[in-house]
Design an enzyme around this catalytic site. Structure first.
Site, PDB file in Angstrom:
ATOM      1  N   ASP A 145      17.138  63.536   5.981  1.00 60.65           N
ATOM      2  CA  ASP A 145      17.243  62.730   4.760  1.00 60.65           C
ATOM      3  C   ASP A 145      18.676  62.225   4.548  1.00 60.65           C
ATOM      4  O   ASP A 145      19.217  62.295   3.438  1.00 60.65           O
ATOM      5  CB  ASP A 145      16.747  63.540   3.554  1.00 60.65           C
ATOM      6  CG  ASP A 145      16.263  62.636   2.418  1.00 60.65           C
ATOM      7  OD1 ASP A 145      16.078  61.424   2.665  1.00 60.65           O
ATOM      8  OD2 ASP A 145      16.076  63.138   1.300  1.00 60.65           O
ATOM      9  N   LYS A 147      21.278  59.687   3.763  1.00 58.82           N
ATOM     10  CA  LYS A 147      21.336  58.433   2.985  1.00 58.82           C
ATOM     11  C   LYS A 147      22.527  58.551   2.030  1.00 58.82           C
ATOM     12  O   LYS A 147      23.051  59.670   1.831  1.00 58.82           O
ATOM     13  CB  LYS A 147      20.024  58.224   2.220  1.00 58.82           C
ATOM     14  CG  LYS A 147      19.642  59.360   1.281  1.00 58.82           C
ATOM     15  CD  LYS A 147      18.312  59.079   0.586  1.00 58.82           C
ATOM     16  CE  LYS A 147      17.923  60.214  -0.334  1.00 58.82           C
ATOM     17  NZ  LYS A 147      16.675  59.988  -1.045  1.00 58.82           N
ATOM     18  N   ASN A 150      22.920  61.341  -0.513  1.00 55.75           N
ATOM     19  CA  ASN A 150      23.091  62.712  -0.034  1.00 55.75           C
ATOM     20  C   ASN A 150      24.435  62.952   0.642  1.00 55.75           C
ATOM     21  O   ASN A 150      24.599  63.913   1.395  1.00 55.75           O
ATOM     22  CB  ASN A 150      21.938  63.094   0.900  1.00 55.75           C
ATOM     23  CG  ASN A 150      20.640  63.276   0.128  1.00 55.75           C
ATOM     24  OD1 ASN A 150      20.678  63.506  -1.080  1.00 55.75           O
ATOM     25  ND2 ASN A 150      19.514  63.175   0.805  1.00 55.75           N
TER      26      ASN A 150
HETATM   27  N1  LIG Z   1      27.974  70.488  -4.834  1.00 55.42           N
HETATM   28  C1  LIG Z   1      27.998  69.563  -5.787  1.00 55.42           C
HETATM   29  N2  LIG Z   1      29.147  69.266  -6.424  1.00 55.42           N
HETATM   30  C2  LIG Z   1      29.176  68.318  -7.397  1.00 55.42           C
HETATM   31  N3  LIG Z   1      28.109  67.613  -7.786  1.00 55.42           N
HETATM   32  C3  LIG Z   1      26.939  67.859  -7.193  1.00 55.42           C
HETATM   33  C4  LIG Z   1      26.816  68.855  -6.179  1.00 55.42           C
HETATM   34  N4  LIG Z   1      25.525  68.884  -5.764  1.00 55.42           N
HETATM   35  C5  LIG Z   1      24.886  67.945  -6.485  1.00 55.42           C
HETATM   36  N5  LIG Z   1      25.731  67.340  -7.345  1.00 55.42           N
HETATM   37  C6  LIG Z   1      25.401  66.278  -8.299  1.00 55.42           C
HETATM   38  O1  LIG Z   1      24.146  66.554  -8.862  1.00 55.42           O
HETATM   39  C7  LIG Z   1      23.219  65.494  -8.582  1.00 55.42           C
HETATM   40  C8  LIG Z   1      21.868  66.109  -8.353  1.00 55.42           C
HETATM   41  O2  LIG Z   1      21.915  66.923  -7.213  1.00 55.42           O
HETATM   42  P1  LIG Z   1      20.636  67.693  -6.688  1.00 55.42           P
HETATM   43  O3  LIG Z   1      20.924  68.153  -5.318  1.00 55.42           O
HETATM   44  O4  LIG Z   1      20.176  68.687  -7.671  1.00 55.42           O
HETATM   45  O5  LIG Z   1      19.586  66.573  -6.831  1.00 55.42           O
HETATM   46  P2  LIG Z   1      18.659  65.790  -5.874  1.00 55.42           P
HETATM   47  O6  LIG Z   1      19.499  64.865  -5.063  1.00 55.42           O
HETATM   48  O7  LIG Z   1      17.569  65.221  -6.708  1.00 55.42           O
HETATM   49  O8  LIG Z   1      18.149  66.910  -4.945  1.00 55.42           O
HETATM   50  P3  LIG Z   1      16.825  67.694  -5.040  1.00 55.42           P
HETATM   51  O9  LIG Z   1      15.851  66.757  -4.386  1.00 55.42           O
HETATM   52  O10 LIG Z   1      17.155  68.924  -4.252  1.00 55.42           O
HETATM   53  O11 LIG Z   1      16.553  67.976  -6.489  1.00 55.42           O
HETATM   54  C9  LIG Z   1      23.808  64.771  -7.382  1.00 55.42           C
HETATM   55  O12 LIG Z   1      23.441  63.421  -7.357  1.00 55.42           O
HETATM   56  C10 LIG Z   1      25.294  64.942  -7.597  1.00 55.42           C
HETATM   57  O13 LIG Z   1      25.755  63.915  -8.458  1.00 55.42           O
END
Ligand SMILES: Nc1ncnc2c1ncn2[C@@H]1O[C@H](COP(=O)(O)OP(=O)(O)OP(=O)(O)O)[C@@H](O)[C@H]1O
Length: 349
Positions: A145, A147, A150
């Site tokens: 995934d 992109k 991510n």
């Molecule tokens: N390690 C991190 N440090 C800072 N911000 C983060 C971090 N991980 C995620 N984020 C922020 O939180 C947002 C959501 O992340 P998260 O991984 O929960 O969501 P997601 O992309 O929808 O993944 P999932 O499908 O696992 O829910 C990201 O777009 C980013 O802005």
């Protein structure tokens, strides 16, 4: 701006890690199943990102298997250009993952504000990510995934791969056939369902580079099926408006990453030969790879520390819906035991 809720008895920081070991600060993101916020370890003041995943939501959305798989994979890996997991624990309502903190926002956020990120920046991100992807493949893990959403930047502007929701191991001599990932970035071999391995990640990296440099995706369509058809049959055209600003080397490298045949695709030679081939490409002429791998190369862009490098609407949510705030206090009056039992059962399946 942080808040913290008190526990009556003193906290034993040598005990198994749980939420009480951290001070909770502001939210920095919202995912499909919960939020991400900055936390500070009480022992050494180290800042991390705490991702909390609501158990009820993942059960309702039948995502338990992916969540468990993501946590297990993250437990195995550790790399300079990956958002590594440092601790994992759970309470009755949430699963928690404590991750390296990335304060620079994701590449989608920056790209959408600039139209294109410019050649030097795109080359730099591709170079850093090539290191992460090659490491994952050496561990027999395919990300599936890749992109802009991510890829997270740290405070200095270095790129890190995140979201291992659909990542998985590939056993020796086996190939995957399941369709996984985000359609725009999906390699043709995934769509054909005749079996694929690690080559699909290099394709996705190429699609991402195309989008970030030329300001639009190479394969498009209104519906998923149209995008898939385009991936299988169309030769992407570089838009003139942005293409004339890019070097011939950039175009060649990106187009060779989105070569439909995995055996001809750049970086897809087995073992370390693929990475060496990518790194020897003329686009990266003069790159000091040793320096790059040590995170010692100067990033092309340093995120502004005074700005919130993410969509802050969920930060506002928190003020408007304080009942949903995460605190250290355990929630009462919910059928939490039933929920945890249900989770365990699903995990064991
Ligand atoms: N390690 C991190 N440090 C800072 N911000 C983060 C971090 N991980 C995620 N984020 C922020 O939180 C947002 C959501 O992340 P998260 O991984 O929960 O969501 P997601 O992309 O929808 O993944 P999932 O499908 O696992 O829910 C990201 O777009 C980013 O802005």
């Amino acid at each position: 701006m942080g808040f913290c809720c008190c526990k009556d008895e003193p906290i034993d920081l040598d005990s198994e890690v749980d939420l009480y070991h951290f001070d909770l600060h502001r939210a920095v993101g919202k995912g499909a199943f919960g939020k991400v916020r900055v936390v500070e370890h009480k022992r050494d003041g180290q800042l991390y990102a705490l991702k909390y995943i609501n158990k009820k939501s993942i059960i309702a959305m039948k995502a338990v298997k992916n969540t468990v798989q993501e946590r297990r994979l993250l437990e195995e890996i550790n790399h300079t250009f990956i958002v590594n997991m440092r601790f994992a624990f759970q309470d009755d309502e949430n699963c928690f993952m404590v991750l390296d903190l990335m304060l620079g926002g994701d590449l989608r956020f920056h790209y959408e504000r600039k139209l294109t990120l410019g050649e030097d920046a795109v080359r730099f991100y591709i170079a850093e990510l090539s290191s992460a992807i090659s490491y994952l493949h050496s561990q027999r893990i395919v990300h599936r995934d890749i992109k802009p959403d991510n890829v997270l930047l740290d405070k200095d502007g270095h790129a890190h791969l995140t979201d291992f929701n659909v990542a998985c191991h590939i056993e020796h001599g086996k190939a995957l056939t399941s369709v996984a990932g985000t359609v725009y970035y999906m390699a043709p071999e995934i769509i054909y369902r005749k079996g694929y391995t690690f080559t699909s990640d290099w394709w996705s990296l190429g699609v991402m580079a195309f989008e970030l440099l030329f300001g639009r995706r190479p394969f498009r369509g209104k519906k998923s099926v149209e995008v898939m058809r385009s991936i299988m049959h169309d030769t992407p055209e570089i838009p003139e408006a942005t293409g004339h600003m890019a070097s011939a080397e950039a175009k060649d490298c990106i187009m060779r990453l989105i070569e439909k045949s995995p055996s001809k695709r750049l970086a897809c030679k087995p073992k370390g030969a693929g990475l060496a081939e990518l790194r020897a490409h003329a686009w990266f002429r003069g790159y000091d790879w040793e320096k790059l791998d040590k995170k010692a190369m100067q990033p092309p862009f340093v995120p502004d520390p005074k700005k919130l490098n993410f969509d802050f609407s969920h930060e506002l949510d928190e003020y408007m819906a304080p009942s949903e705030l995460l605190t250290h206090q355990k929630r009462k009056n919910r059928d939490v035991n039933k929920l945890s039992k249900e989770m365990r059962q699903l995990e064991e399946e």
